[in-house]
Design an enzyme around this catalytic site. Structure first.
Site, PDB file in Angstrom:
ATOM      1  N   LYS A 130       0.870  -1.183   0.000  1.00 12.65           N
ATOM      2  CA  LYS A 130       0.000   0.000   0.000  1.00 12.65           C
ATOM      3  C   LYS A 130       0.906   1.233   0.000  1.00 12.65           C
ATOM      4  O   LYS A 130       1.406   1.652   1.039  1.00 12.65           O
ATOM      5  CB  LYS A 130      -0.924   0.010   1.216  1.00 12.65           C
ATOM      6  N   ASP A 183       2.174   4.933   0.035  1.00 13.26           N
ATOM      7  CA  ASP A 183       1.661   6.120   0.713  1.00 13.26           C
ATOM      8  C   ASP A 183       1.853   7.324  -0.200  1.00 13.26           C
ATOM      9  O   ASP A 183       2.773   8.122  -0.035  1.00 13.26           O
ATOM     10  CB  ASP A 183       2.387   6.321   2.049  1.00 13.26           C
ATOM     11  N   LYS A 221      -3.478  -1.844   7.476  1.00 14.81           N
ATOM     12  CA  LYS A 221      -2.506  -0.786   7.760  1.00 14.81           C
ATOM     13  C   LYS A 221      -1.654  -1.149   8.971  1.00 14.81           C
ATOM     14  O   LYS A 221      -2.155  -1.656   9.975  1.00 14.81           O
ATOM     15  CB  LYS A 221      -3.226   0.548   7.974  1.00 14.81           C
TER      16      LYS A 221
END
Length: 666
Positions: A116, A118, A315
């Protein structure tokens, strides 16, 4: 367990989250961590699930909240661009897998996990293999057209390689900055006296919205692509899609940053391995994305609200570090509010060295019992403003004692005041040097006069050297003046003078914002500009006229009226105008339109217009837009899933317009 909210607490939380979305999406300056944001969103979702009849039409749970950026054309996405739901624990990931199994009626589903990134989401539209345009996420249906800026990124092909690509499609991806580029960029900004970017995500998002592609090119943005929308993918699985995108010449994740697994244990093992590598990656990530691998199942699973059911983000816990509080100092805000700050033993955390953390107010310091000499845990969750999370009381020195707010202002030594009923402690001296610095900084800020190279450090230097006392002094600065400033070389001097000259023709709303009138924010400044049209007309307005304006309360009206009755303020205004600052009147309204003088309220989600776009169309035709329905409301513009405003409008017999009606009247 989720905190049980009352209806009033829910409404207050919605308002707070709308503000946080503005900080995050529009200003690229979040003030809370991603983790804190997600926990608050969980509270909203929990309340809305239990009380669907009370859902606020502007709730961030119901829609993506990024608004349009001035200077860019907006375009429709070929397919809605959604945002992912977030999880923070193995239990939440297990629940996601169980939901997928239940919806598909099977327990043999494979999942593709990937990094993921950022960064900031982007959509690339290719037609017959050629890049047609690129959009930001926007509100999920429309985004800002940033094609020219995207063309400066070498890894994005203007024409796809190979063959077998669909005639028309949208490629989904993420724009990001490498850590090396981010640190270099901040080093350059520090040398020029500019405000530093909080993290690589903010820097990437801000760079993508620059109006000059040449400046964007200097930021060395990078891209990673991970999805395809609008058309049937030419492969069967998500992990194969990465390989296909790479063959077409698009930048994708490395093969060792992908994993396919059919069980929770395999997914969590990959997550743990990536989290271990996280500190050594050349870019920022904040977790992994878990997607159903078989692409044909994505449409079958569908979506709920603004999030797809086929994917979820896991997360990582916010990064933390332990360090020592060397001192607790205080800083002065533009309105005199005194904020305590922890001066820390420098520690490396989340890609940067941290030496300070805000402590917000004296009540926060007392609540956590933070003292000089304490060993503390600090956090930069989401890589925003660092804060003290906890104190290791067991390691506290025996000689320590509770911190107390000083009795005098650190800048001007005036006795501080603490008004009953307020948390804030203030310096009451309007000529305080610390306040002057903050007022100059505010005047020059993006939403006010937008003087690009005049940040906090430069403002402090100008005030400290006696070159600037009030905003009008900014427009009298010369090369000779600026050459006195430490670290200011020819390039820095020219950059600042160019920015100052460029700000001489602000919109009237920007000029009003820059004045720093109490209670006057962007929306109020725009209302005043539209009603007054000139600064002279605004000065002449009476208290009753101001209070009678839809959207301006009595307290705000009194503050505006009082501001323009101050001889000191009027003198400064005259000095600004004499220095060549010429506020520009709002664009002329469409003459004689049906909307002229009418008050609108918008509720629900519009299908073909963003809320900002609808407001602009109304205002251009002489109408006004209010947040609440009252007896003064002429029209309610009705979108999907309206809230309580719809019921109130019917009760008051307000004319209700569908979006089709609205377009006909336009």
């Amino acid at each position: 367990m989720h905190k049980a909210l009352t209806h009033q607490q829910y409404l207050e939380l919605v308002a707070a989250m709308i503000e946080h979305d503005k900080h995050y999406y529009d200003e690229n300056k979040p003030v809370i961590s991603d983790y804190e944001y997600d926990q608050k969103m969980h509270e909203l979702r929990h309340y809305e699930a239990k009380h669907p009849e009370h859902i606020h039409p502007d709730s961030p749970v119901q829609k993506v909240s990024e608004s349009a950026t001035q200077g860019f054309v907006q375009r429709d996405h070929l397919a809605p661009m959604m945002s992912l739901a977030n999880t923070y624990s193995e239990e939440e990931v297990a629940s996601f897998l169980q939901r997928v199994d239940k919806l598909l009626g099977t327990s043999n589903v494979a999942f593709c996990s990937e990094l993921k990134m950022d960064g900031t989401a982007i959509s690339l539209s290719y037609r017959k293999g050629k890049l047609v345009y690129g959009l930001t996420r926007g509100n999920g249906h429309k985004g800002d057209d940033v094609t020219q800026n995207l063309k400066t990124i070498p890894s994005i092909p203007l024409e796809l390689h190979g063959h077998n690509w669909p005639d028309e499609m949208e490629i989904r991806g993420e724009i990001y900055l490498s850590l090396a580029t981010f640190h270099k960029l901040n080093q350059e900004r520090e040398e020029e006296g500019l405000e530093l970017f909080a993290n690589p995500r903010n820097a990437a998002a801000g760079s993508l919205k620059l109006l000059d592609p040449k400046l964007v090119a200097r930021r060395h943005l990078q891209c990673v692509c991970y999805g395809i929308a609008y058309t049937e993918p030419p492969v069967a699985t998500q992990h194969e899609l990465h390989q296909t995108l790479r063959r077409w010449g698009l930048p994708t994740a490395e093969a060792h940053h992908l994993d396919v697994s059919s069980d929770l244990q395999g997914i969590m093992a990959f997550a743990k391995a990536i989290e271990g590598k996280r500190p050594h990656l050349p870019f920022e990530i904040d977790g992994i994305v878990i997607k159903v691998d078989e692409l044909a199942l994505h449409a079958k699973l569908g979506a709920t609200g603004k999030t797809p059911r086929f994917a979820v983000a896991y997360k990582f816990a916010p990064e933390q570090a332990r360090t020592k509080v060397l001192d607790i100092t205080v800083q002065v805000g533009r309105s005199g509010v005194i904020t305590p700050v922890a001066e820390l033993e420098p520690v490396f955390l989340a890609g940067s060295t941290i030496a300070r953390a805000t402590l917000h107010n004296q009540e926060e310091v007392a609540r956590k019992d933070i003292r000089i000499g304490d060993l503390v845990v600090i956090e930069k969750g989401g890589d925003v403003i660092p804060k003290v999370v906890s104190v290791d009381y067991a390691k506290r020195p025996s000689s320590s004692h509770p911190w107390r707010m000083p009795k005098a202002c650190p800048a001007c030594h005036t006795a501080l005041v603490h008004r009953e009923g307020e948390v804030a402690v203030r310096c009451p001296n309007p000529t305080c040097e610390g306040q002057r610095v903050r007022r100059i900084q505010y005047f020059a800020s993006k939403h006010a006069m937008d003087i690009e190279h005049l940040g906090e450090k430069v403002a402090a230097l100008l005030v400290d050297h006696g070159l600037v006392e009030t905003p009008s002094d900014i427009y009298r600065l010369t090369e000779t003046d600026l050459s006195q400033l430490e670290g200011f070389k020819e390039k820095s001097i020219q950059n600042l003078l160019t920015s100052i000259n460029a700000s001489r023709k602000p919109t009237l709303a920007q000029f009003i914002m820059g004045l720093g009138i109490k209670y006057v924010g962007r929306e109020t400044a725009e209302l005043l500009a539209e009603r007054a049209h000139t600064i002279d007309a605004l000065i002449a307005m009476g208290k009753e006229e101001l209070a009678g304006m839809e959207g301006i309360g009595e307290k705000t009206a009194e503050a505006i009226f009082a501001y323009f009755r101050s001889a000191q303020n009027i003198t400064e205004l005259q000095r600004l105008l004499a220095a060549g600052v010429h506020p520009q009147a709002p664009k002329r309204k469409v003459a004689g339109h049906l909307f002229a003088g009418k008050t609108f309220v918008i509720t629900g989600t519009l299908a073909r217009h963003t809320r900002d776009e609808a407001m602009r169309l109304i205002k251009e035709r002489g109408g006004h837009v209010s947040n609440s329905v009252s007896s003064k409301t002429d029209y309610l513009l009705l979108g999907e899933e309206p809230g309580s405003k719809y019921d109130k409008a019917k009760k008051l017999s307000v004319a209700i317009l569908s979006e089709d009606d609205f377009e006909t009247l336009l």
